[in-house]
Motif scaffolding. Structure first.
Motif, PDB file in Angstrom:
ATOM      1  N   HIS A 163     -33.364 -14.479  12.816  1.00 38.50           N
ATOM      2  CA  HIS A 163     -32.107 -13.854  12.334  1.00 38.50           C
ATOM      3  C   HIS A 163     -31.471 -12.970  13.464  1.00 38.50           C
ATOM      4  O   HIS A 163     -30.066 -12.638  13.397  1.00 38.50           O
ATOM      5  CB  HIS A 163     -32.192 -12.991  10.982  1.00 38.50           C
ATOM      6  CG  HIS A 163     -32.546 -13.970   9.793  1.00 38.50           C
ATOM      7  ND1 HIS A 163     -32.014 -15.087   9.337  1.00 38.50           N
ATOM      8  CD2 HIS A 163     -33.470 -13.713   8.965  1.00 38.50           C
ATOM      9  CE1 HIS A 163     -32.623 -15.420   8.614  1.00 38.50           C
ATOM     10  NE2 HIS A 163     -33.554 -14.761   8.126  1.00 38.50           N
ATOM     11  N   GLY A 164     -32.114 -12.632  14.606  1.00 40.41           N
ATOM     12  CA  GLY A 164     -31.631 -11.555  15.481  1.00 40.41           C
ATOM     13  C   GLY A 164     -31.075 -10.544  14.759  1.00 40.41           C
ATOM     14  O   GLY A 164     -30.070  -9.770  14.777  1.00 40.41           O
ATOM     15  N   TYR A 165     -32.158  -9.910  13.901  1.00 43.63           N
ATOM     16  CA  TYR A 165     -31.889  -8.554  13.172  1.00 43.63           C
ATOM     17  C   TYR A 165     -32.972  -7.691  13.048  1.00 43.63           C
ATOM     18  O   TYR A 165     -34.388  -8.117  13.060  1.00 43.63           O
ATOM     19  CB  TYR A 165     -31.753  -9.270  11.837  1.00 43.63           C
ATOM     20  CG  TYR A 165     -31.271  -8.268  10.723  1.00 43.63           C
ATOM     21  CD1 TYR A 165     -29.977  -7.587  10.727  1.00 43.63           C
ATOM     22  CD2 TYR A 165     -32.112  -7.771   9.902  1.00 43.63           C
ATOM     23  CE1 TYR A 165     -29.419  -6.748   9.708  1.00 43.63           C
ATOM     24  CE2 TYR A 165     -31.642  -6.862   8.922  1.00 43.63           C
ATOM     25  CZ  TYR A 165     -30.532  -6.469   8.893  1.00 43.63           C
ATOM     26  OH  TYR A 165     -30.105  -5.443   7.887  1.00 43.63           O
ATOM     27  N   PHE A 166     -32.655  -6.350  13.139  1.00 45.47           N
ATOM     28  CA  PHE A 166     -33.579  -5.289  13.057  1.00 45.47           C
ATOM     29  C   PHE A 166     -33.318  -4.817  11.775  1.00 45.47           C
ATOM     30  O   PHE A 166     -32.131  -4.188  11.491  1.00 45.47           O
ATOM     31  CB  PHE A 166     -33.783  -4.484  14.087  1.00 45.47           C
ATOM     32  CG  PHE A 166     -34.355  -4.999  15.390  1.00 45.47           C
ATOM     33  CD1 PHE A 166     -35.371  -5.560  15.836  1.00 45.47           C
ATOM     34  CD2 PHE A 166     -33.039  -5.132  16.396  1.00 45.47           C
ATOM     35  CE1 PHE A 166     -35.854  -5.910  16.854  1.00 45.47           C
ATOM     36  CE2 PHE A 166     -33.432  -5.588  17.730  1.00 45.47           C
ATOM     37  CZ  PHE A 166     -34.930  -5.985  17.938  1.00 45.47           C
ATOM     38  N   GLU A 167     -34.127  -4.067  11.017  1.00 46.37           N
ATOM     39  CA  GLU A 167     -34.123  -2.919   9.950  1.00 46.37           C
ATOM     40  C   GLU A 167     -34.943  -1.789  10.015  1.00 46.37           C
ATOM     41  O   GLU A 167     -36.074  -2.201  10.136  1.00 46.37           O
ATOM     42  CB  GLU A 167     -33.944  -3.684   8.516  1.00 46.37           C
ATOM     43  CG  GLU A 167     -35.324  -4.494   8.048  1.00 46.37           C
ATOM     44  CD  GLU A 167     -35.422  -5.102   6.724  1.00 46.37           C
ATOM     45  OE1 GLU A 167     -34.201  -5.750   6.426  1.00 46.37           O
ATOM     46  OE2 GLU A 167     -36.289  -5.201   6.192  1.00 46.37           O
ATOM     47  N   LEU A 168     -34.374  -0.695   9.531  1.00 46.42           N
ATOM     48  CA  LEU A 168     -35.223   0.335   9.412  1.00 46.42           C
ATOM     49  C   LEU A 168     -35.230   0.735   7.731  1.00 46.42           C
ATOM     50  O   LEU A 168     -34.106   0.679   6.920  1.00 46.42           O
ATOM     51  CB  LEU A 168     -34.696   1.649   9.903  1.00 46.42           C
ATOM     52  CG  LEU A 168     -34.494   1.470  11.263  1.00 46.42           C
ATOM     53  CD1 LEU A 168     -33.745   2.652  12.191  1.00 46.42           C
ATOM     54  CD2 LEU A 168     -35.853   1.177  12.204  1.00 46.42           C
ATOM     55  N   SER A 169     -36.344   0.914   7.292  1.00 47.43           N
ATOM     56  CA  SER A 169     -36.463   1.398   5.988  1.00 47.43           C
ATOM     57  C   SER A 169     -37.434   2.693   5.760  1.00 47.43           C
ATOM     58  O   SER A 169     -38.336   2.583   6.558  1.00 47.43           O
ATOM     59  CB  SER A 169     -37.092   0.206   4.946  1.00 47.43           C
ATOM     60  OG  SER A 169     -36.135  -1.150   5.148  1.00 47.43           O
ATOM     61  N   PHE A 170     -37.247   3.483   4.819  1.00 43.71           N
ATOM     62  CA  PHE A 170     -37.917   4.563   4.249  1.00 43.71           C
ATOM     63  C   PHE A 170     -38.334   4.657   3.047  1.00 43.71           C
ATOM     64  O   PHE A 170     -37.532   4.301   1.924  1.00 43.71           O
ATOM     65  CB  PHE A 170     -37.247   5.872   4.759  1.00 43.71           C
ATOM     66  CG  PHE A 170     -36.579   5.548   6.296  1.00 43.71           C
ATOM     67  CD1 PHE A 170     -37.415   6.108   7.361  1.00 43.71           C
ATOM     68  CD2 PHE A 170     -35.465   5.305   6.258  1.00 43.71           C
ATOM     69  CE1 PHE A 170     -37.054   6.060   8.545  1.00 43.71           C
ATOM     70  CE2 PHE A 170     -34.854   5.400   7.696  1.00 43.71           C
ATOM     71  CZ  PHE A 170     -35.424   5.775   9.026  1.00 43.71           C
ATOM     72  N   LEU A 171     -39.578   5.297   2.614  1.00 45.38           N
ATOM     73  CA  LEU A 171     -40.221   5.428   1.303  1.00 45.38           C
ATOM     74  C   LEU A 171     -40.129   7.008   1.495  1.00 45.38           C
ATOM     75  O   LEU A 171     -40.902   7.466   2.435  1.00 45.38           O
ATOM     76  CB  LEU A 171     -41.299   4.819   1.010  1.00 45.38           C
ATOM     77  CG  LEU A 171     -41.955   5.236  -0.305  1.00 45.38           C
ATOM     78  CD1 LEU A 171     -40.974   4.996  -1.420  1.00 45.38           C
ATOM     79  CD2 LEU A 171     -43.176   4.435  -0.453  1.00 45.38           C
ATOM     80  N   THR A 172     -39.401   7.938   0.612  1.00 43.96           N
ATOM     81  CA  THR A 172     -39.663   9.303   0.672  1.00 43.96           C
ATOM     82  C   THR A 172     -40.347   9.791  -0.796  1.00 43.96           C
ATOM     83  O   THR A 172     -40.487   9.107  -1.378  1.00 43.96           O
ATOM     84  CB  THR A 172     -38.396   9.937   0.596  1.00 43.96           C
ATOM     85  OG1 THR A 172     -37.478   9.624  -0.358  1.00 43.96           O
ATOM     86  CG2 THR A 172     -37.680   9.426   2.089  1.00 43.96           C
ATOM     87  N   ASN A 173     -40.702  11.100  -0.611  1.00 44.26           N
ATOM     88  CA  ASN A 173     -41.396  11.664  -1.779  1.00 44.26           C
ATOM     89  C   ASN A 173     -40.206  11.803  -3.126  1.00 44.26           C
ATOM     90  O   ASN A 173     -40.737  12.153  -4.067  1.00 44.26           O
ATOM     91  CB  ASN A 173     -41.903  13.114  -1.514  1.00 44.26           C
ATOM     92  CG  ASN A 173     -40.742  14.136  -0.763  1.00 44.26           C
ATOM     93  OD1 ASN A 173     -39.652  13.520  -0.432  1.00 44.26           O
ATOM     94  ND2 ASN A 173     -40.995  15.155  -1.293  1.00 44.26           N
TER      95      ASN A 173
END
Length: 96
Positions: free
Chosen positions: A22-32
């Motif tokens: 897809h030519g795509y980067f993604e950043l994801s986070f899980l927090t407290n």
């Protein structure tokens, strides 16, 4: 702005998605802030349910610093004689 909003949270999981096709980067986070999600942290699909999933698109609208690299990655993937091997190569680079 985001540093101020998230400064009292602890990051439990960080996910860097690399999608060569897809030519795509993604950043994801899980927090407290989402303790109920912690039990799913070993499930491959759980990140999509996190509040900060695909942070760069959802909250920042785009990630201009990564756009050129993502386009080059997609072009390299599409022109490869073995696209799956090329995708594996990108995944390994992300891990290192």
């Amino acid at each position: 702005m985001w540093r101020h909003r998230l400064c009292n949270q602890t990051m439990l999981v960080f996910d860097f998605g690399c999608f060569a096709w897809h030519g795509y980067f993604e950043l994801s986070f899980l927090t407290n802030d989402e303790p109920e999600m912690e039990m799913f942290s070993r499930d491959v699909d759980f990140m999509a349910q996190c509040r900060l999933y695909d942070f760069t698109s959802t909250y920042l609208s785009k990630w201009p610093q990564a756009t050129e690299l993502a386009i080059e990655m997609q072009q390299s993937y599409e022109s490869a004689s073995e696209p799956s091997a090329k995708a594996d190569e990108f995944f390994l680079h992300v891990l290192l």
